[in-house]
Scaffold this motif. Structure first.
Motif, short mmCIF file in Angstrom:
data_model
loop_
_atom_site.label_atom_id
_atom_site.label_comp_id
_atom_site.label_asym_id
_atom_site.label_seq_id
_atom_site.Cartn_x
_atom_site.Cartn_y
_atom_site.Cartn_z
N ALA A 26 0.83 -1.20 0.00
CA ALA A 26 0.00 0.00 0.00
C ALA A 26 0.87 1.25 0.00
O ALA A 26 0.60 2.21 -0.73
N LYS A 27 1.93 1.25 0.80
CA LYS A 27 2.85 2.39 0.83
C LYS A 27 3.58 2.55 -0.49
O LYS A 27 3.71 3.65 -1.02
N LEU A 28 4.07 1.44 -1.04
CA LEU A 28 4.79 1.50 -2.32
C LEU A 28 3.88 1.98 -3.45
O LEU A 28 4.34 2.65 -4.38
N PHE A 81 11.00 -3.38 5.94
CA PHE A 81 10.47 -3.77 7.24
C PHE A 81 9.59 -2.65 7.77
O PHE A 81 9.66 -1.51 7.30
N ILE A 82 8.76 -2.98 8.73
CA ILE A 82 7.85 -2.02 9.35
C ILE A 82 8.18 -1.94 10.83
O ILE A 82 8.31 -2.97 11.50
N GLU A 83 8.34 -0.71 11.32
CA GLU A 83 8.53 -0.50 12.76
C GLU A 83 7.68 0.68 13.17
O GLU A 83 7.76 1.76 12.56
N ASN A 84 6.87 0.49 14.19
CA ASN A 84 5.97 1.54 14.69
C ASN A 84 5.15 2.16 13.56
O ASN A 84 5.06 3.37 13.44
N LYS A 85 4.60 1.31 12.71
CA LYS A 85 3.75 1.70 11.58
C LYS A 85 4.48 2.47 10.49
O LYS A 85 3.85 2.97 9.55
N GLU A 86 5.80 2.59 10.61
CA GLU A 86 6.61 3.23 9.57
C GLU A 86 7.18 2.14 8.66
O GLU A 86 7.70 1.13 9.15
N TYR A 88 9.94 1.03 5.96
CA TYR A 88 11.28 1.35 5.47
C TYR A 88 11.61 0.41 4.31
O TYR A 88 11.37 -0.79 4.41
N VAL A 89 12.16 0.97 3.25
CA VAL A 89 12.63 0.18 2.11
C VAL A 89 14.01 0.73 1.75
O VAL A 89 14.11 1.86 1.27
N TYR A 90 15.04 -0.06 2.01
CA TYR A 90 16.40 0.44 1.80
C TYR A 90 17.23 -0.51 0.95
O TYR A 90 17.02 -1.73 0.98
N PRO A 91 18.16 0.05 0.19
CA PRO A 91 19.05 -0.79 -0.61
C PRO A 91 20.05 -1.49 0.31
O PRO A 91 20.84 -0.84 1.00
N HIS A 92 19.99 -2.80 0.35
CA HIS A 92 20.78 -3.59 1.29
C HIS A 92 22.26 -3.23 1.27
O HIS A 92 22.84 -2.89 2.31
N ASN A 123 20.40 4.61 13.90
CA ASN A 123 19.86 3.89 12.76
C ASN A 123 18.61 4.56 12.20
O ASN A 123 18.38 4.54 10.99
N LYS A 124 17.80 5.17 13.05
CA LYS A 124 16.64 5.93 12.58
C LYS A 124 17.09 7.06 11.67
O LYS A 124 16.49 7.31 10.62
N GLU A 125 18.13 7.77 12.08
CA GLU A 125 18.64 8.87 11.28
C GLU A 125 19.20 8.36 9.95
O GLU A 125 18.97 8.97 8.90
N LEU A 126 19.89 7.25 9.99
CA LEU A 126 20.45 6.66 8.78
C LEU A 126 19.33 6.25 7.79
O LEU A 126 19.44 6.46 6.59
N LEU A 127 18.26 5.70 8.32
CA LEU A 127 17.18 5.19 7.49
C LEU A 127 16.10 6.22 7.15
O LEU A 127 15.18 5.91 6.39
N GLU A 128 16.21 7.42 7.68
CA GLU A 128 15.19 8.44 7.45
C GLU A 128 14.88 8.63 5.97
O GLU A 128 13.73 8.74 5.57
N GLN A 129 15.89 8.62 5.13
CA GLN A 129 15.68 8.83 3.69
C GLN A 129 15.00 7.64 3.02
O GLN A 129 14.55 7.75 1.89
N TYR A 130 14.92 6.51 3.71
CA TYR A 130 14.31 5.30 3.14
C TYR A 130 12.94 5.01 3.75
O TYR A 130 12.35 3.97 3.50
N LYS A 131 12.43 5.94 4.55
CA LYS A 131 11.12 5.78 5.16
C LYS A 131 10.06 6.25 4.17
O LYS A 131 10.17 7.34 3.62
N LEU A 132 9.05 5.43 3.92
CA LEU A 132 8.00 5.79 2.98
C LEU A 132 6.87 6.52 3.68
O LEU A 132 6.62 6.35 4.83
#
Length: 132
Positions: A26-28, A81-86, A88-92, A123-132
């Motif tokens: 749904a997010k994608l 992955f989903i954490e706290n309803k957020e 995240y889709v990141y390039p491994h 890690n939240k800061e690192l992944l911020e740009q990959y949060k949908l």
């Protein structure tokens, strides 16, 4: 028929996986992707996302949390992955390069896999740009 919301915590592991796939899909969709679940992992992917531009596609491994595995290196895999309803889709590989020096876990060194049950602030800061 009356619709009743389910309790995620009461789902079995396969039902949780399908629930997370639907939420991520749904997010994608908001970003122009149509997703297709793969019955068998294909080149490390649980599902594929195809963009409306007709050119872009992504192979996605669905996880329950921030994860890395040596078996995904070089396969152009995205981790979702989903954490706290957020969502995240990141390039491994790209993100792994940024955190690998911080992973000193013996499990990662011996098994080739690492994950963390909860995101740290770093890690939240690192992944911020990959949060949908």
């Amino acid at each position: 028929m009356k619709f009743e919301k389910i309790k995620y915590s009461e789902l079995n592991s396969k039902a949780k996986e399908m629930y997370n796939f639907q939420k991520a899909s749904a997010k994608l969709a908001d970003y122009g992707f149509t997703t297709m679940w793969l019955n068998n992992d294909w080149q490390g992917a649980d599902f594929i996302g195809v963009h409306a531009d007709g050119v872009t596609d992504i192979k996605v491994q669905l996880k329950g949390r921030l994860s890395f595995s040596k078996k995904y290196i070089g396969k152009n895999i995205y981790i979702c992955f989903i954490e706290n309803k957020e969502v995240y889709v990141y390039p491994h590989d790209e993100v792994l390069q940024q955190v690998e020096h911080r992973i000193s876990d013996k499990t990662y060194l011996s098994t080739g896999s690492w994950s963390t049950p909860k995101l740290t602030q770093q890690n939240k800061e690192l992944l911020e740009q990959y949060k949908l």
